[in-house]
Design an enzyme around this catalytic site. Structure first.
Site, PDB file in Angstrom:
ATOM      1  N   ASN A  27      77.505  60.188 126.418  1.00  0.00           N
ATOM      2  CA  ASN A  27      77.878  59.617 125.135  1.00  0.00           C
ATOM      3  C   ASN A  27      78.243  60.734 124.160  1.00  0.00           C
ATOM      4  OD1 ASN A  27      77.766  57.247 123.071  1.00  0.00           O
ATOM      5  ND2 ASN A  27      76.566  58.873 122.110  1.00  0.00           N
ATOM      6  N   GLU A  28      79.469  60.677 123.638  1.00  0.00           N
ATOM      7  CA  GLU A  28      79.921  61.580 122.568  1.00  0.00           C
ATOM      8  C   GLU A  28      79.656  63.051 122.883  1.00  0.00           C
ATOM      9  OE1 GLU A  28      78.550  60.472 118.694  1.00  0.00           O
ATOM     10  OE2 GLU A  28      79.456  58.482 118.793  1.00  0.00           O
TER      11      GLU A  28
ATOM     12  N   TYR B 223      83.204  56.109 109.236  1.00  0.00           N
ATOM     13  CA  TYR B 223      83.484  57.542 109.304  1.00  0.00           C
ATOM     14  C   TYR B 223      84.988  57.760 109.109  1.00  0.00           C
ATOM     15  CZ  TYR B 223      78.760  57.871 111.219  1.00  0.00           C
ATOM     16  OH  TYR B 223      77.403  57.782 111.416  1.00  0.00           O
TER      17      TYR B 223
ATOM     18  N   TRP C 187      76.407  48.879 116.812  1.00  0.00           N
ATOM     19  CA  TRP C 187      75.409  49.925 116.624  1.00  0.00           C
ATOM     20  C   TRP C 187      74.746  49.682 115.274  1.00  0.00           C
ATOM     21  CZ3 TRP C 187      73.468  53.340 119.925  1.00  0.00           C
ATOM     22  CH2 TRP C 187      72.610  54.322 119.417  1.00  0.00           C
TER      23      TRP C 187
ATOM     24  N   LYS D  47      72.073  51.327 110.235  1.00  0.00           N
ATOM     25  CA  LYS D  47      73.126  50.488 110.811  1.00  0.00           C
ATOM     26  C   LYS D  47      72.589  49.260 111.540  1.00  0.00           C
ATOM     27  CE  LYS D  47      76.497  54.250 111.418  1.00  0.00           C
ATOM     28  NZ  LYS D  47      75.648  55.441 111.252  1.00  0.00           N
TER      29      LYS D  47
END
Length: 687
Positions: free
Chosen positions: A417-418, A478, A558, A579
């Protein structure tokens, strides 16, 4: 020469039968939960310097973490070493084997019995097992010591930026006693039994059951492995047995085939039907080990245009991500906490969960099996690449797959992930390729997926290295505006029509204590003020775009619950990620919870938004509502304002701007449908 080999084998079989007859009164395995009578001390010391008798040891029960308060506060976090000790009273018997199973320790564990080193495990989220038989005292009194450290190292494939590593023995510990002949517990803490659904259709299911058997004696043993698949009403729908000689040494696999005609398929939330597989080792007529496991028979695929297909029919995957922590408890959760989380996820109508970003408690997967929720399971290869962490990433994926192999709810293995640091270097891509190859070797039946938040670079080197591609898409949080997501969806699919992709994360912060009437200006992701109204707007726009396109095989909010991010100071609460659709303490469902429930659930939802903004800064307001039972009528102080107008999708409704009276105003919503009346209300005050 052939005759000699035949005679030799015959003698081995005869000897195995004789030994089997001597063991005819053996019993099956026993299991004891080691919950109470633990002592704990936080001390950065090694075994030689630990005082086992001083007064600094605290009485604790397991599950336990020493970070239940500090990580969530984001201040004075104790990353370091803790020690646990407990007496083990074990009357050691011949022909028995004794194992300790740790379901989860955060994160580097060293285990000692009677001051002898038993073994070590690195990884906060997977289970591990040690055979402790040879370490046990003949007198029956034993001291168990566990050294736990939660400081991150270069050997571990994550950092603390996105979520913290809680220190402690935070899941169950079990003492398991077996016969010398048993299903292998030490194969990466798996059950030792692997159910392969080689061919499943609506007409027939062909199952290949592989049982890993360990013979702890010094003599070959002739065994029969029996398998029975039992329906919910107790009917045996398939059975088979395999006879095999099990030699001493490493575990040996025994394969058995079962065929089920006209199987009752596991069909997600519609019908999560589970059979019970009973597998036993029989030696000389006596059952020496036996396990029962839930089995759901299903087949699925993912099409680049139609999305997820379950049992031959399109089945939309929409859901949430989940972290395994609660306010003031950290990750030391009991089954009731996991169950409450799953009940709220089920209530919202989710068909899938991304258990991010690590292996979670086995109970979560079992609940998903029985509730019919599809699971994305993954390892903590997160946020960057650490030189030297490849071996541990390989280990954790092996453990994840082997430990959760038989859960029908799992459809995909997550590889990373990321991983965005050092964008153009090759080691992260090479590791991802290794992880994909490993997953397909261990489990060819399931997909693999990797996740990127570099959605604007279509040819980023780490993309498309797994079967499926996930994108964490936070357009409108973002950077950009929520309305920009739909343009990206259409453009990406147009340029890469064969890439099967998901929106693996999307979300925006919302603090229920921070309210305002206006949606704009949008808060920045590092701001101290996260108004709930903007969070609501973000999700309405974002999901309304996602739901239009079935080729998005899955979408995941998320997050389901607020959680701790110890290095953050945003949204008015330090150490918090806001979130979640539900607050950290699980007490308040934010407006967006009901947005998704209205969209996903078959349960009636009639809900007025903005109820926590009960002292608005203006006396003229437009009201929003969610209804999946038809067009709602709005009332203010008992007077009808007429039917509300359609909003951004089929469950969203809005009113024109209405001037309110000074003082108390009662806002009501009413819907008449299917011979029933639905109602919601709240009170707000105009100064």
């Amino acid at each position: 020469m052939r005759r000699r080999l035949f005679k030799s084998k015959s003698l081995v079989l005869l000897f195995a039968l004789i030994l089997g007859s001597l063991a005819g009164n053996s019993q099956q395995r026993e299991q004891q939960l080691l919950t109470n009578e633990w002592k704990f001390v936080l001390a950065d010391k090694e075994l030689d310097y630990i005082n086992l008798t001083d007064d600094s040891w605290l009485d604790v029960s397991v599950p336990h973490t020493w970070n239940s308060k500090d990580i969530q506060s984001g201040e004075n976090i104790k990353y370091g070493t803790g020690w646990y000790k407990r007496e083990l009273n074990v009357q050691k018997l011949e022909n028995k084997q004794y194992f300790l199973k740790f379901e989860g320790v955060g994160q580097d564990a060293k285990v000692y019995i009677n001051n002898e080193y038993v073994g070590e495990h690195l990884g906060s989220y997977s289970a591990f097992v040690f055979n402790i038989t040879r370490f046990l005292s003949d007198e029956g009194i034993n001291t168990l010591l566990v050294r736990v450290n939660n400081e991150l190292t270069k050997s571990y494939p994550k950092d603390n930026y996105l979520f913290g590593v809680f220190g402690g023995i935070y899941r169950e510990v079990k003492l398991i006693t077996t016969e010398d002949l048993h299903f292998a517990l030490t194969d990466n803490a798996s059950s030792g039994i692997f159910v392969n659904q080689d061919q499943v259709s609506k007409k027939k299911a062909a199952l290949r059951i592989v049982s890993n058997i360990k013979n702890e004696t010094s003599t070959a043993m002739l065994v029969t492995v029996k398998n029975q698949l039992v329906s919910k009403d107790g009917k045996v729908v398939a059975e088979g047995s395999t006879e095999q000689l099990i030699y001493p040494g490493g575990f040996e696999p025994v394969s058995s085939l079962l065929e089920v005609k006209n199987p009752h398929l596991w069909n997600g939330r519609k019908d999560p039907y589970l059979y019970t597989l009973e597998t036993e080792i029989v030696q000389n007529g006596t059952t020496v080990d036996k396990l029962k496991q839930a089995v759901g028979l299903r087949f699925y695929s993912i099409d680049p245009e139609k999305g997820f297909i379950l049992n031959g029919e399109p089945y939309r995957l929409y859901g949430v991500c989940r972290h395994q922590e609660w306010e003031d408890l950290g990750n030391a959760l009991l089954p009731k906490h996991h169950k409450q989380d799953m009940e709220m996820i089920y209530e919202i109508g989710a068909t899938s969960i991304r258990l991010a970003h690590y292996e979670q408690a086995d109970y979560m997967y079992s609940l998903a099996d029985s509730m019919g929720i599809l699971i994305w399971a993954e390892i903590p290869f997160v946020n960057g690449y650490n030189e030297g962490a490849d071996d541990n990433a390989i280990q954790q994926l092996t453990e994840l797959i082997k430990q959760r192999y038989n859960h029908p709810s799992i459809f995909v293995w997550g590889l990373h992930n990321e991983v965005v640091k050092n964008l153009w270097v090759t080691p992260p891509a090479n590791l991802t390729k290794r992880l994909h190859s490993l997953a397909k070797t261990l489990d060819p039946s399931r997909y693999t997926v990797s996740v990127s938040n570099i959605w604007w670079l279509y040819d980023y080197p780490i993309h498309e290295l797994a079967n499926l591609q996930g994108f964490n898409q936070y357009t409108g949080w973002y950077g950009g505006k929520p309305e920009g997501l739909e343009n990206w969806i259409k453009k990406y699919h147009s340029e890469k029509p064969d890439v099967r992709f998901s929106i693996s994360e999307y979300g925006a912060g919302g603090n229920i204590a921070q309210q305002r009437t206006d949606i704009f200006p949008a808060p920045g992701p590092n701001d101290a003020f996260f108004p709930e109204s903007y969070m609501t707007h973000y999700h309405e726009v974002t999901y309304s775009a996602i739901e239009k396109y079935p080729f998005i095989w899955g979408s995941y909010v998320w997050n389901m619950f607020d959680f701790s991010t110890p290095e953050w100071d945003r949204g008015g609460i330090k150490g918090r990620n806001h979130k979640g659709l539900v607050t950290y303490d699980r007490q308040t469902k934010k407006d967006v919870f009901f947005w998704y429930k209205a969209n996903w659930s078959e349960e009636a939802v009639v809900y007025l938004t903005g109820r926590r903004n009960n002292h608005p800064e203006t006396d003229t307001l437009s009201f929003g509502a969610y209804s999946n039972r038809g067009i709602p009528e709005l009332f203010i102080n008992g007077k009808s304002q007429g039917k509300m107008s359609a909003g951004i999708n089929s469950v969203k409704f809005v009113s024109p701007e209405i001037k309110l009276e000074k003082g108390e105003n009662k806002i009501e919503l009413k819907v008449e449908a299917d011979g029933k009346s639905y109602h919601d209300e709240f009170v707000l005050y105009i100064d």
